[in-house]
Design a protein around this motif. Structure first.
Motif, mmCIF file in Angstrom:
data_model
loop_
_atom_site.group_PDB
_atom_site.id
_atom_site.type_symbol
_atom_site.label_atom_id
_atom_site.label_comp_id
_atom_site.label_asym_id
_atom_site.label_seq_id
_atom_site.Cartn_x
_atom_site.Cartn_y
_atom_site.Cartn_z
ATOM 1 N N PHE B 239 45.512 46.852 21.513
ATOM 2 C CA PHE B 239 46.473 46.972 20.423
ATOM 3 C C PHE B 239 46.240 48.209 19.560
ATOM 4 O O PHE B 239 46.665 48.264 18.409
ATOM 5 C CB PHE B 239 46.441 45.708 19.555
ATOM 6 C CG PHE B 239 46.947 44.493 20.278
ATOM 7 C CD1 PHE B 239 48.258 44.067 20.102
ATOM 8 C CD2 PHE B 239 46.137 43.786 21.155
ATOM 9 C CE1 PHE B 239 48.742 42.958 20.781
ATOM 10 C CE2 PHE B 239 46.616 42.676 21.849
ATOM 11 C CZ PHE B 239 47.920 42.257 21.655
ATOM 12 N N GLU B 240 45.539 49.194 20.113
ATOM 13 C CA GLU B 240 45.157 50.347 19.292
ATOM 14 C C GLU B 240 46.357 51.193 18.855
ATOM 15 O O GLU B 240 46.263 51.918 17.874
ATOM 16 C CB GLU B 240 44.090 51.199 19.990
ATOM 17 C CG GLU B 240 44.529 51.768 21.314
ATOM 18 C CD GLU B 240 43.361 52.425 22.067
ATOM 19 O OE1 GLU B 240 43.613 52.979 23.144
ATOM 20 O OE2 GLU B 240 42.220 52.390 21.562
ATOM 21 N N ASP B 241 47.470 51.077 19.571
ATOM 22 C CA ASP B 241 48.638 51.888 19.210
ATOM 23 C C ASP B 241 49.650 51.146 18.348
ATOM 24 O O ASP B 241 50.692 51.709 17.988
ATOM 25 C CB ASP B 241 49.346 52.390 20.482
ATOM 26 C CG ASP B 241 48.455 53.323 21.287
ATOM 27 O OD1 ASP B 241 47.611 54.001 20.671
ATOM 28 O OD2 ASP B 241 48.592 53.354 22.530
ATOM 29 N N VAL B 242 49.389 49.884 18.049
ATOM 30 C CA VAL B 242 50.323 49.099 17.227
ATOM 31 C C VAL B 242 49.542 48.449 16.084
ATOM 32 O O VAL B 242 48.355 48.153 16.224
ATOM 33 C CB VAL B 242 51.034 48.010 18.058
ATOM 34 C CG1 VAL B 242 51.975 48.646 19.075
ATOM 35 C CG2 VAL B 242 50.025 47.101 18.751
ATOM 36 N N PRO B 243 50.193 48.235 14.939
ATOM 37 C CA PRO B 243 49.463 47.722 13.778
ATOM 38 C C PRO B 243 49.329 46.201 13.759
ATOM 39 O O PRO B 243 48.636 45.656 12.920
ATOM 40 C CB PRO B 243 50.353 48.177 12.605
ATOM 41 C CG PRO B 243 51.741 48.174 13.170
ATOM 42 C CD PRO B 243 51.590 48.580 14.614
ATOM 43 N N PHE B 258 61.377 30.741 0.142
ATOM 44 C CA PHE B 258 60.304 31.568 0.696
ATOM 45 C C PHE B 258 59.973 31.109 2.102
ATOM 46 O O PHE B 258 59.760 29.917 2.336
ATOM 47 C CB PHE B 258 59.037 31.449 -0.162
ATOM 48 C CG PHE B 258 59.212 31.910 -1.580
ATOM 49 C CD1 PHE B 258 59.991 33.012 -1.889
ATOM 50 C CD2 PHE B 258 58.576 31.238 -2.621
ATOM 51 C CE1 PHE B 258 60.144 33.445 -3.202
ATOM 52 C CE2 PHE B 258 58.723 31.655 -3.932
ATOM 53 C CZ PHE B 258 59.502 32.760 -4.225
ATOM 54 N N ALA B 259 59.902 32.057 3.015
ATOM 55 C CA ALA B 259 59.540 31.726 4.391
ATOM 56 C C ALA B 259 58.238 32.432 4.751
ATOM 57 O O ALA B 259 58.140 33.656 4.655
ATOM 58 C CB ALA B 259 60.650 32.141 5.342
ATOM 59 N N SER B 260 57.252 31.638 5.145
ATOM 60 C CA SER B 260 55.931 32.156 5.508
ATOM 61 C C SER B 260 55.823 32.181 7.024
ATOM 62 O O SER B 260 55.787 31.130 7.659
ATOM 63 C CB SER B 260 54.840 31.245 4.929
ATOM 64 O OG SER B 260 54.983 31.121 3.536
ATOM 65 N N PHE B 261 55.793 33.385 7.583
ATOM 66 C CA PHE B 261 55.805 33.532 9.031
ATOM 67 C C PHE B 261 54.532 34.216 9.519
ATOM 68 O O PHE B 261 53.910 34.993 8.788
ATOM 69 C CB PHE B 261 56.998 34.390 9.477
ATOM 70 C CG PHE B 261 58.341 33.777 9.189
ATOM 71 C CD1 PHE B 261 58.630 32.479 9.559
ATOM 72 C CD2 PHE B 261 59.327 34.530 8.554
ATOM 73 C CE1 PHE B 261 59.889 31.929 9.316
ATOM 74 C CE2 PHE B 261 60.589 33.989 8.311
ATOM 75 C CZ PHE B 261 60.868 32.679 8.693
ATOM 76 N N SER B 262 54.205 33.979 10.768
ATOM 77 C CA SER B 262 53.118 34.732 11.387
ATOM 78 C C SER B 262 53.389 34.848 12.877
ATOM 79 O O SER B 262 54.136 34.053 13.460
ATOM 80 C CB SER B 262 51.763 34.078 11.125
ATOM 81 O OG SER B 262 51.756 32.743 11.545
ATOM 82 N N ALA B 263 52.769 35.860 13.467
ATOM 83 C CA ALA B 263 52.971 36.117 14.896
ATOM 84 C C ALA B 263 51.767 36.858 15.442
ATOM 85 O O ALA B 263 51.162 37.675 14.755
ATOM 86 C CB ALA B 263 54.238 36.953 15.119
ATOM 87 N N SER B 264 51.420 36.538 16.672
ATOM 88 C CA SER B 264 50.341 37.272 17.334
ATOM 89 C C SER B 264 50.532 37.275 18.840
ATOM 90 O O SER B 264 50.889 36.258 19.430
ATOM 91 C CB SER B 264 48.981 36.651 17.000
ATOM 92 O OG SER B 264 47.966 37.351 17.705
ATOM 93 N N GLN B 265 50.273 38.425 19.441
ATOM 94 C CA GLN B 265 50.292 38.550 20.897
ATOM 95 C C GLN B 265 48.902 38.285 21.473
ATOM 96 O O GLN B 265 48.698 38.449 22.683
ATOM 97 C CB GLN B 265 50.724 39.976 21.311
ATOM 98 C CG GLN B 265 52.151 40.338 20.990
ATOM 99 C CD GLN B 265 53.146 39.826 22.051
ATOM 100 O OE1 GLN B 265 52.859 38.923 22.845
ATOM 101 N NE2 GLN B 265 54.343 40.409 22.024
ATOM 102 N N GLN B 266 47.965 37.898 20.630
ATOM 103 C CA GLN B 266 46.572 37.798 21.065
ATOM 104 C C GLN B 266 45.968 36.504 20.509
ATOM 105 O O GLN B 266 44.929 36.487 19.883
ATOM 106 C CB GLN B 266 45.824 39.039 20.554
ATOM 107 C CG GLN B 266 44.384 39.177 20.956
ATOM 108 C CD GLN B 266 44.220 39.622 22.388
ATOM 109 O OE1 GLN B 266 45.184 39.749 23.145
ATOM 110 N NE2 GLN B 266 42.986 39.817 22.783
ATOM 111 N N ALA B 267 46.663 35.375 20.726
ATOM 112 C CA ALA B 267 46.172 34.082 20.242
ATOM 113 C C ALA B 267 46.714 32.977 21.141
ATOM 114 O O ALA B 267 47.496 33.227 22.069
ATOM 115 C CB ALA B 267 46.597 33.854 18.787
#
Lengths: 359, 359
Positions: B239-243, B258-267
């Motif tokens: 993931f070095e090229d993306v934050p 209020f909407a609390s969101f999260s996302a991960s490609q590594q979980a």
């Protein structure tokens, strides 16, 4: 299979207990006679083998005497009598359950009397006052515990152990929420201390509810927050003096762990905590409320376990933990410094909304 | 009771359908032959009564021809042939499933050929390019739909209706999460387009996954975001090229929602959406993934309903919705402007972490 058997068999074991009934009881003066004391704390202590309630304290003598009579407690004292040390030989420790901003004064009295303190959360109305509480207890050399009832709930302790054992891998994300309908379901009078900054501190929802998912996450992850972002909203007339009828706040923990929390005193009564790791996921759902239906789900890869268990009386566990620590002279985990960390986070969250990018 | 019967009986009814098989089929050229086309979109269209796949397009002729042969599709074209209008009489519409940053070019070709477009989400790699896509379709007068498969899933449509009917009161808070283990479970090669900003746009997790809870919330609440806060974290070498190996972002909707969101490609692979109102709560859990186990829980006050239902093929629903709209000449809901709103939110979220208060 034997690992699962051991997990289930010891699920609600008190991993912290060393004392037994013969070592006690620890006799409590409870300060404050609101519903949390009369309906939750006092009955829990009555059922406990390590604790006993011998004194109830309220601002007015009459209310204290009535509550003592109702609950079969020996002494009902006014705050002034308590401050004067009346019946001080008849209790060993003090449970503080007054409005937040009155905690410090009560703890200072207890410290002056040399009594260990179990103080309700949130610790105080400001970090400055929380620090003063720590100093008062240290100067008097009395133990101080902050009453985080989730930390002695077996389901939360098992969640902490599962995380520590790497069951769900490295932690990536946490979601937690707690809301209730304060004015509709609990108290019809909007003129009440939880909505009065003079008595409750600068907020209503973050201060009273938001600390549950925040502190439970700290305990389960064994980690402390580094930074916060927040959005705040108050619209209902009952919340005109506080910024957080609703609050959403994100907490950054070490190693890039993000926790997305929300709290409201003006919404459907519900609560949950969900922890996503690189290998799996742990959900406490419901959490905080509905303690008799509390659920635990643990997923790991393609597999998942849904754990059913008998609920404990959270207040009995908490009081017995505190009593056990006093009776065995061991360190208390959720101490003043631990509570102060939450107050600092609450202050940062309530200091105003952080930067938003408008769309 | 009859209301519940009607609710259950019509749960997966296609409330949007007016066309039938005799009106169709709409013949598709699918551009891109990655696993989403071969394993999800093409089989869904093969099962559909309103749609048919007649052309597959890939950069190289050989790969396209092979995929066409494998899937029993009439034509396999290179991108160059597609751009030249080869076999243009043999398809009615174009499904765009290339890397994000190649969407615009493909849509421009489709528009030049006068073909309606179903374009995968996220719409493009930048708001500027998404705007150009809208302009190209408007100039050519071809319909444009963004492929939000959640919006035609019956469980999401029922959730939207329940919210609109006031079932859970005024909305206060939303929590949503989506994560997967891109490099471990899906693609072993870290050199892939989803982690390359040139092809995917400025992020990996928000762009590809975070849009699911965000867009589904927009649809269920029938509301658009006003502002965002974000925390971002990348540590893994892939993931070095993306934050945003991990991202937590809070979205402010109108009326203090209020909407609390999260996302991960590594979980861990998991997803959920939870909507708390003043009177109740709706949970889609699991959501986004595990479509065969999708769950819906609706709580209102002390009561709650857990709804079990047979899953639909989300891609078949989506293609049929698009085909139905084309066959009946009606407006498309998730159009280009709708998709552009997400891209603007994604850009704001990925523009860097917003202010944090350190503790």
């Amino acid at each position: 299979m034997s690992d699962l058997a051991a997990f289930l068999d010891s699920f609600d074991e008190r991993d912290w207990q060393e004392a037994d009934a013969a070592d006690g009881p620890v006799r409590f003066a409870m300060v404050g006679v609101g519903w949390w004391v009369t309906d939750q704390a006092a009955p829990a202590v009555a059922a406990s083998e390590l604790c006993e309630t011998t004194v109830l304290v309220s601002r007015g003598k009459e209310k204290a005497a009535q509550a003592a009579a109702d609950l079969g407690v020996a002494h009902g004292l006014s705050s002034a009598e308590f401050a004067d040390g009346v019946a001080a030989d008849d209790y060993d420790a003090v449970y503080v359950c007054t409005p937040n901003a009155a905690h410090l004064e009560t703890v200072e009295t207890a410290a002056a009397l040399g009594k260990p303190v179990l103080c309700e959360k949130p610790m105080e109305a400001s970090a400055e006052r929380a620090e003063a509480m720590i100093e008062a207890c240290e100067a008097a050399d009395v133990p101080l515990m902050i009453a985080y009832r989730m930390q002695t709930d077996p389901v939360v302790r098992r969640a902490r152990e599962l995380v520590a054992a790497g069951t769900i891998g490295d932690i990536a994300h946490v979601h937690g929420h707690m809301s209730q309908s304060l004015l509709r379901d609990m108290f019809s009078d909007p003129d009440q201390w939880r909505l009065n900054p003079e008595l409750a501190g600068p907020g209503a929802s973050v201060t009273d509810l938001g600390v549950y998912p925040l502190n439970t996450t700290r305990f389960v992850l064994d980690a402390d927050p580094l930074a916060v972002q927040s959005m705040l909203y108050s619209e209902h007339e009952g919340f005109e003096d506080v910024p957080d009828e609703r609050a959403a706040f994100t907490v950054r923990f070490p190693d890039g762990v993000f926790a997305s929390f929300s709290a409201s005193q003006q919404a459907h009564e519900t609560g949950f905590l969900r922890i996503v790791g690189t290998e799996g996921e742990i959900a406490l759902d419901p959490a905080f409320f509905n303690r008799n239906d509390a659920g635990l789900t643990v997923a790991r890869g393609e597999q998942a376990a849904e754990i059913d268990f008998d609920p404990v009386d959270q207040m009995e566990e908490e009081f017995d933990y505190f009593a056990d620590r006093l009776l065995t002279g061991r360190e208390i985990y959720p101490d003043g410094e631990h509570g102060l960390t939450d107050i600092r986070a609450v202050e940062a969250i309530l200091a105003g909304e952080t930067e938003m990018r408008t769309l």
